[in-house]
Every structure is written in structure tokens, then in C-alpha cells.
Design a protein around this motif. Structure first.
Motif, mmCIF file in Angstrom:
data_model
loop_
_atom_site.group_PDB
_atom_site.id
_atom_site.type_symbol
_atom_site.label_atom_id
_atom_site.label_comp_id
_atom_site.label_asym_id
_atom_site.label_seq_id
_atom_site.Cartn_x
_atom_site.Cartn_y
_atom_site.Cartn_z
ATOM 1 N N UNK A 100 13.978 -17.412 -32.360
ATOM 2 C CA UNK A 100 15.237 -16.802 -32.759
ATOM 3 C C UNK A 100 16.171 -16.729 -31.567
ATOM 4 N N UNK A 101 15.591 -16.475 -30.392
ATOM 5 C CA UNK A 101 16.364 -16.454 -29.160
ATOM 6 C C UNK A 101 15.587 -17.170 -28.071
ATOM 7 N N UNK A 102 16.314 -17.782 -27.152
ATOM 8 C CA UNK A 102 15.674 -18.439 -26.027
ATOM 9 C C UNK A 102 16.647 -18.398 -24.860
ATOM 10 N N UNK A 103 16.173 -18.768 -23.686
ATOM 11 C CA UNK A 103 17.034 -18.817 -22.520
ATOM 12 C C UNK A 103 17.251 -20.265 -22.111
ATOM 13 N N UNK A 104 18.518 -20.642 -22.083
ATOM 14 C CA UNK A 104 18.921 -21.956 -21.590
ATOM 15 C C UNK A 104 19.471 -21.703 -20.197
ATOM 16 N N UNK A 105 18.632 -21.926 -19.177
ATOM 17 C CA UNK A 105 19.005 -21.510 -17.843
ATOM 18 C C UNK A 105 19.190 -19.999 -17.828
ATOM 19 N N UNK A 106 20.348 -19.545 -17.386
ATOM 20 C CA UNK A 106 20.633 -18.105 -17.345
ATOM 21 C C UNK A 106 21.242 -17.600 -18.650
ATOM 22 N N UNK A 107 21.556 -18.497 -19.554
ATOM 23 C CA UNK A 107 22.188 -18.119 -20.823
ATOM 24 C C UNK A 107 21.145 -17.701 -21.848
ATOM 25 N N UNK A 108 21.428 -16.626 -22.570
ATOM 26 C CA UNK A 108 20.621 -16.289 -23.746
ATOM 27 C C UNK A 108 21.243 -16.982 -24.941
ATOM 28 N N UNK A 158 28.336 -24.333 -20.806
ATOM 29 C CA UNK A 158 27.197 -24.021 -19.938
ATOM 30 C C UNK A 158 27.518 -24.165 -18.456
ATOM 31 N N UNK A 159 28.764 -24.392 -18.113
ATOM 32 C CA UNK A 159 29.106 -24.747 -16.732
ATOM 33 C C UNK A 159 28.976 -23.591 -15.750
ATOM 34 N N UNK A 160 28.892 -22.340 -16.236
ATOM 35 C CA UNK A 160 28.767 -21.208 -15.317
ATOM 36 C C UNK A 160 27.363 -21.072 -14.740
ATOM 37 N N UNK A 161 26.444 -21.892 -15.191
ATOM 38 C CA UNK A 161 25.112 -21.966 -14.579
ATOM 39 C C UNK A 161 24.937 -23.389 -14.038
ATOM 40 N N UNK A 216 21.726 -40.473 -20.682
ATOM 41 C CA UNK A 216 20.800 -41.572 -20.407
ATOM 42 C C UNK A 216 21.363 -42.799 -21.115
ATOM 43 N N UNK A 217 22.038 -43.644 -20.391
ATOM 44 C CA UNK A 217 22.851 -44.699 -20.953
ATOM 45 C C UNK A 217 22.094 -45.559 -21.959
ATOM 46 N N UNK A 218 22.674 -45.666 -23.145
ATOM 47 C CA UNK A 218 22.109 -46.510 -24.185
ATOM 48 C C UNK A 218 20.949 -45.888 -24.940
ATOM 49 N N UNK A 219 20.519 -44.686 -24.542
ATOM 50 C CA UNK A 219 19.352 -44.061 -25.176
ATOM 51 C C UNK A 219 19.693 -42.700 -25.771
ATOM 52 N N UNK A 220 20.224 -41.805 -24.941
ATOM 53 C CA UNK A 220 20.502 -40.470 -25.441
ATOM 54 C C UNK A 220 20.874 -39.517 -24.333
ATOM 55 N N UNK A 221 20.392 -38.269 -24.422
ATOM 56 C CA UNK A 221 20.746 -37.221 -23.481
ATOM 57 C C UNK A 221 19.502 -36.444 -23.069
ATOM 58 N N UNK A 222 19.585 -35.839 -21.869
ATOM 59 C CA UNK A 222 18.498 -34.995 -21.391
ATOM 60 C C UNK A 222 19.090 -33.670 -20.906
ATOM 61 N N UNK A 223 18.587 -32.551 -21.464
ATOM 62 C CA UNK A 223 18.948 -31.224 -20.996
ATOM 63 C C UNK A 223 17.991 -30.864 -19.859
ATOM 64 N N UNK A 224 18.541 -30.776 -18.649
ATOM 65 C CA UNK A 224 17.722 -30.501 -17.481
ATOM 66 C C UNK A 224 17.916 -29.059 -17.051
ATOM 67 N N UNK A 225 16.806 -28.324 -16.985
ATOM 68 C CA UNK A 225 16.826 -26.898 -16.626
ATOM 69 C C UNK A 225 15.983 -26.659 -15.376
#
Length: 228
Positions: free
Chosen positions: A132-140, A208-211, A219-228
Motif C-alpha cells: 500500500x505504501x513504499x519508499x522510493x528513495x526518500x519519498x513515501x 523525484x528530482x529532490x532526491x 536503456x536505449x531500445x529496451x526500456x527504463x531502470x529505476x535506480x535507488x
């Protein structure tokens, strides 16, 4: 559906508007039908809807202008734009104004209904999600409430923004394939849908730029990666 989904449908071509409205009602939806942007905006601000379905070319106030005004007070209710215009710039503009989906005329009722149902509550798959809730970096990140919070500041997300972030988070530090997101959330991986997904990724990077520890890497031609 235990309770009928309520749709605000705005289309100035009355013959088409009545056909679509009657068809939606016959399939269990509650429909509030308007033929101009001004009256529709007033209704949208005074009532609760599960989805707004807006024609772009409307009298008194066009669909894009209506969405812009509506998003000033409501960031979460999904918006689907209907239009005969197919220019890439129009598609991108619609998503930048807070739209969640874009359906080109002529369209089938089946396609409209699939998209309405997806936006109205299926895509986050809340019933099957343990989070229901999680932390993405410092963001709830409140998944069901569709909100990001950092240092007491809350950012409301649109339904589609929350969907994309949720999928990125589930695959954090791994590559999330573009095709998977497009097929699951948009229905196919067409050029127009791919462009709209890019708009949502750009929005999430901004939110999300404040963290600085958070990165959404292309990832060119494939997709995206969320790096934490």
C-alpha cells in the motif's frame, strides 16, 4: 461491478454522443453526457467521476483547455481524449496537460470500454498487491492514494503516473521493458503510445528530482531502470 462506474462523456456531435452514451449505459456504466466544454467542466468540478472522456474539438471550451482547468483542482481522476487529430504534437500536448489516454476516431466501443475499465481501477491491481505504501528513495509513495510525500510536502499523481511508477518500483534496479509497460497500461506499443510513455517518464523524473540518489535511466531500445 458492485457499483456502476460513473463517466463524464463530452462530445459535441450529438448523434455520436447519444450512440456512445446509450451503449455505455447498456453495459452497466453511469454516464453524464455533455456537448460543450464549459458545462462539462462545471459538472466535473461539482461531481465525482471515475473517468472523464473528452472530445478535443468542443464548443465554448475545447477538451485540452477543459483538462487544463480541471487538473488545477483534481490530479487523480483519469482523462481519456477522443480526437480525429493524429499529429504527434497533439498527442504529446494532451498527455502534458494531464491526460491519461488518447483514443483516435473512429473507435470501437470495445476499445473504449477496455481503456475506461483499465483507467478506472484495474491497472494498479490493488486487490492483488501486497503493497500500500513504499519508499522510493526518500519519498513515501502511497500506491492506492496515488501520492508522493517528501519532508511533509505531498504531490498528487495521476492514475497513469502512479501506474508507471509502481511498475518501475516493482522492477527497481532492473530493466523494465518498454513493451511490457505499453502492452499492460496502454494496450499496445504503437509509436503514439511510446511517445506518451516518454512524457510520463519525464514527469516522474521531475517529481523525484529532490532526491538526487534516484535515477530513471533510459536503456536505449529496451526500456527504463529505476535506480535507488
Amino acid at each position: 461491478m458492485s457499483e456502476a462506474m460513473k463517466i463524464l462523456f463530452v462530445e459535441d456531435e450529438e448523434a455520436l454522443g447519444m450512440v456512445v452514451s446509450d451503449s455505455l449505459r447498456s453495459r452497466g456504466f453511469e454516464v453524464d453526457y455533455h456537448t460543450d466544454g464549459e458545462s462539462a467542466l462545471q459538472a466535473a468540478l461539482e461531481n465525482r467521476y471515475d473517468v472523464l472522456v473528452l472530445d478535443v474539438m468542443l464548443p465554448k471550451m475545447d477538451g485540452f483547455s477543459m483538462a487544463r482547468e480541471y487538473r488545477k483542482s483534481n490530479r487523480s481522476t483519469p482523462i481519456i481524449f477522443l480526437t480525429a487529430r493524429s499529429q504527434t504534437e497533439d498527442v504529446v500536448e494532451g498527455f502534458e496537460l494531464g491526460g491519461n489516454d488518447y483514443l483516435k476516431k473512429p473507435f470501437s466501443m470495445e476499445e473504449l470500454i477496455v481503456r475506461v475499465k483499465s483507467l478506472a481501477g484495474c491497472a494498479l491491481n490493488q486487490e492483488n498487491s501486497e503493497l500500500e505504501e513504499c519508499f522510493v528513495g526518500k519519498y513515501k509513495f502511497s500506491i492506492q492514494k496515488q501520492m508522493l510525500e517528501l519532508n511533509g510536502k505531498v504531490k498528487s499523481l495521476t492514475h497513469r503516473e502512479a501506474q508507471v511508477l509502481h511498475m518501475l518500483f516493482e522492477k527497481r534496479n532492473q530493466v523494465l521493458e518498454r513493451k511490457q509497460v505499453l502492452d499492460q497500461l496502454w494496450g499496445d506499443d504503437s509509436f503514439f503510445n511510446a511517445r506518451s510513455m516518454d512524457v510520463f517518464i519525464t514527469r516522474l523524473r521531475k517529481y523525484l528530482r529532490d532526491d538526487p540518489s534516484i535515477q530513471i535511466v533510459n536503456i536505449r531500445g529496451i526500456g527504463y531502470k529505476l535506480m535507488l
